[in-house]
Design an enzyme around this catalytic site. Structure first.
Site, PDB file in Angstrom:
ATOM      1  N   TYR A   1       0.763  -1.306  -0.100  1.00 43.86           N
ATOM      2  CA  TYR A   1       0.007  -0.042  -0.024  1.00 43.86           C
ATOM      3  C   TYR A   1       0.956   1.175   0.132  1.00 43.86           C
ATOM      4  CZ  TYR A   1      -3.990  -3.120   0.928  1.00 43.86           C
ATOM      5  OH  TYR A   1      -5.081  -3.955   1.062  1.00 43.86           O
TER       6      TYR A   1
ATOM      7  N   ASP B   1      -2.773 -18.443   0.557  1.00 43.61           N
ATOM      8  CA  ASP B   1      -3.717 -19.076  -0.215  1.00 43.61           C
ATOM      9  C   ASP B   1      -4.400 -20.095   0.732  1.00 43.61           C
ATOM     10  OD1 ASP B   1      -1.468 -20.041  -0.413  1.00 43.61           O
ATOM     11  OD2 ASP B   1      -1.541 -20.782  -2.523  1.00 43.61           O
TER      12      ASP B   1
ATOM     13  N   ASP C   1     -11.382  -9.240   6.599  1.00 38.58           N
ATOM     14  CA  ASP C   1     -12.498  -9.302   6.278  1.00 38.58           C
ATOM     15  C   ASP C   1     -13.178 -10.653   6.157  1.00 38.58           C
ATOM     16  OD1 ASP C   1     -12.389  -6.302   6.178  1.00 38.58           O
ATOM     17  OD2 ASP C   1     -13.292  -6.235   4.170  1.00 38.58           O
TER      18      ASP C   1
ATOM     19  N   LYS D   1       3.528 -15.633   1.665  1.00 40.36           N
ATOM     20  CA  LYS D   1       3.728 -16.198   0.423  1.00 40.36           C
ATOM     21  C   LYS D   1       5.055 -16.506   0.021  1.00 40.36           C
ATOM     22  CE  LYS D   1       1.396 -17.600  -3.185  1.00 40.36           C
ATOM     23  NZ  LYS D   1       0.651 -19.177  -3.408  1.00 40.36           N
TER      24      LYS D   1
ATOM     25  N   ASP E   1      -5.629  -7.253   5.158  1.00 43.99           N
ATOM     26  CA  ASP E   1      -6.636  -6.702   4.741  1.00 43.99           C
ATOM     27  C   ASP E   1      -7.618  -7.754   4.377  1.00 43.99           C
ATOM     28  OD1 ASP E   1      -8.403  -4.501   3.974  1.00 43.99           O
ATOM     29  OD2 ASP E   1      -7.474  -3.759   2.499  1.00 43.99           O
TER      30      ASP E   1
END
Ligand code: NAD
Length: 359
Positions: free
Chosen positions: A140, A222, A250, A190, A246
């Site tokens: 970000y 994943d 959620d 990852k 993020d």
């Protein structure tokens, strides 16, 4: 204990009022003194002062020990301001600047198994996951960032960057949190593809040496996304970088059954005032109707007591009062079972307040 209270817009105003009711009861019952200073933020502040985060509000926040925030935003008014001047970027990014640890518990209360979108046999014992998300680094904020053009071909670039100190400090927050819970930490990355993740894994593994009492595991993001749905009860604390956090937080929030149930905290190293807010927004579709669920805001108050004021017993008393009210079958509209009866925002706040067991 100085608390800046920023209700903001929409249901922010309604739910923060209930959180404050609970805090006042805690103060009275446990002999604590909270000094509340209410300040304008969001569209409410734009109307009064022309900006979503007035200097006076920023000053009050700086001079407080914690910020207790509701929500900001009103899609119906968005077109009246350029995107960069709207409340979400101005107020949220302004107040959270420098706060690098985002703590988001995702808790499915066993009394609410019927409102969870997963099958009852998967969540019959409830879910209690704490996601610790790195909030100030990664994709970000990394540079270069933005549109590109080479030989007439348009593209865009975002850059994922992490440094060892950034990873170390968030890992420590997560290990400390795990130590106070079931002592299990899952680091999500990852590392099979990304260089940042390889560094992440190396640094988190190194920090683990200072926490021999916490069991550390690693998962690729994943797989973590899948396990959160397949077996959410297997998680205690998850630590991960900004973008993965993020998305996973959620996803995890859905396990609770409603946005109206989940609190959050943004913490830093002491220079910046810690920031506490329910995870939901201003919910203009239900604002002003007295039907919003105040539990997320009330549990946010409990997080504030625990993390900013070290008032564990008081936080426990709030969480236990919420448990009792849910167990007794009291429901706001968002968590009501078919045919069940519903209570208003302020009734829910009052029932929780009444059940705060004092010292
Ligand atoms: P939202 O969280 O406000 O609402 C999403 C859905 O969940 C709506 O149907 C709403 O009615 C429901 N909901 C949310 N909180 C609830 C509660 N406490 N009780 C019962 N139901 C609840 O998200 P949105 O609709 O995408 O955004 C609305 C506005 O809020 C936008 O302007 C957005 O930018 C802003 N927003 C602000 C924050 C924040 O202040 N931190 C966070 C998210 C969205």
């Amino acid at each position: 204990m100085r608390i800046a209270v920023l209700p903001g817009d929409g249901i922010g105003v309604e739910v923060v009022a209930e959180g404050r009711k609970v805090l006042e009861r805690v103060a009275e019952g446990f002999g604590r003194r909270f000094e509340f200073t209410e300040a304008l933020v969001g569209w409410a502040a734009v109307d009064g002062t022309g900006t979503a985060l007035p200097d006076e509000t920023a000053r009050i926040c700086r001079e407080s020990d914690a910020i207790y925030f509701g929500a900001v935003g009103d899609p119906a008014r968005d077109a009246t301001l350029p995107p960069r001047e709207r409340p979400e970027p101005v107020a949220l990014l302004g107040l959270r600047k420098g706060l690098y640890a985002n703590l988001r518990p995702a808790i499915l209360n066993p009394a609410l198994v019927d409102v969870c979108p997963l099958r009852p046999e998967i969540v019959k014992d409830g879910v209690d996951v704490l996601i610790v998300r790195e909030l100030t680094g990664g994709l970000y904020y990394g540079k270069p960032k933005g549109p590109t053009e080479h030989d007439g071909v348009r593209g865009a670039v975002d850059t994922m960057v992490y440094t060892v100190p950034e990873i170390e400090r968030i890992a420590r927050v997560a290990f400390e949190a795990a130590r106070k819970r079931k002592k299990r930490l899952c680091s999500v990355d990852k590392a099979n593809i990304l260089a940042c993740s390889q560094l992440w894994r190396e640094v988190v593994t190194g920090v683990a040496k200072d926490y021999p009492d916490v069991a550390l595991t690693h998962l690729y993001v994943d797989n973590a996304a899948m396990q959160l749905i397949r077996n959410p009860g297997s998680f205690d604390v998850i630590v991960t970088e900004n973008t993965f956090g993020d998305i996973l937080s959620d996803e995890a929030s859905m396990l609770a059954g409603s946005m109206g149930l989940l609190p959050s905290a943004c913490l830093g190293d002491g220079d910046v005032t810690p920031f506490y807010e329910p995870i939901h927004g201003s919910a203009p579709d239900i604002a002003g109707k007295g039907i919003a669920n105040p539990i997320a805001a009330i549990l946010t108050a409990a997080m504030m007591l625990r993390h900013s004021f070290n008032l564990g017993r008081e936080a426990d008393a709030i969480e236990s009062a919420v448990d009792q009210v849910l167990k007794a079958g009291h429901r706001t509209a968002d968590i009501v079972s078919p045919g069940g009866s519903r209570i208003s925002t302020s009734e829910m706040g009052s029932r929780i307040t009444e059940r705060i067991a004092v010292a």
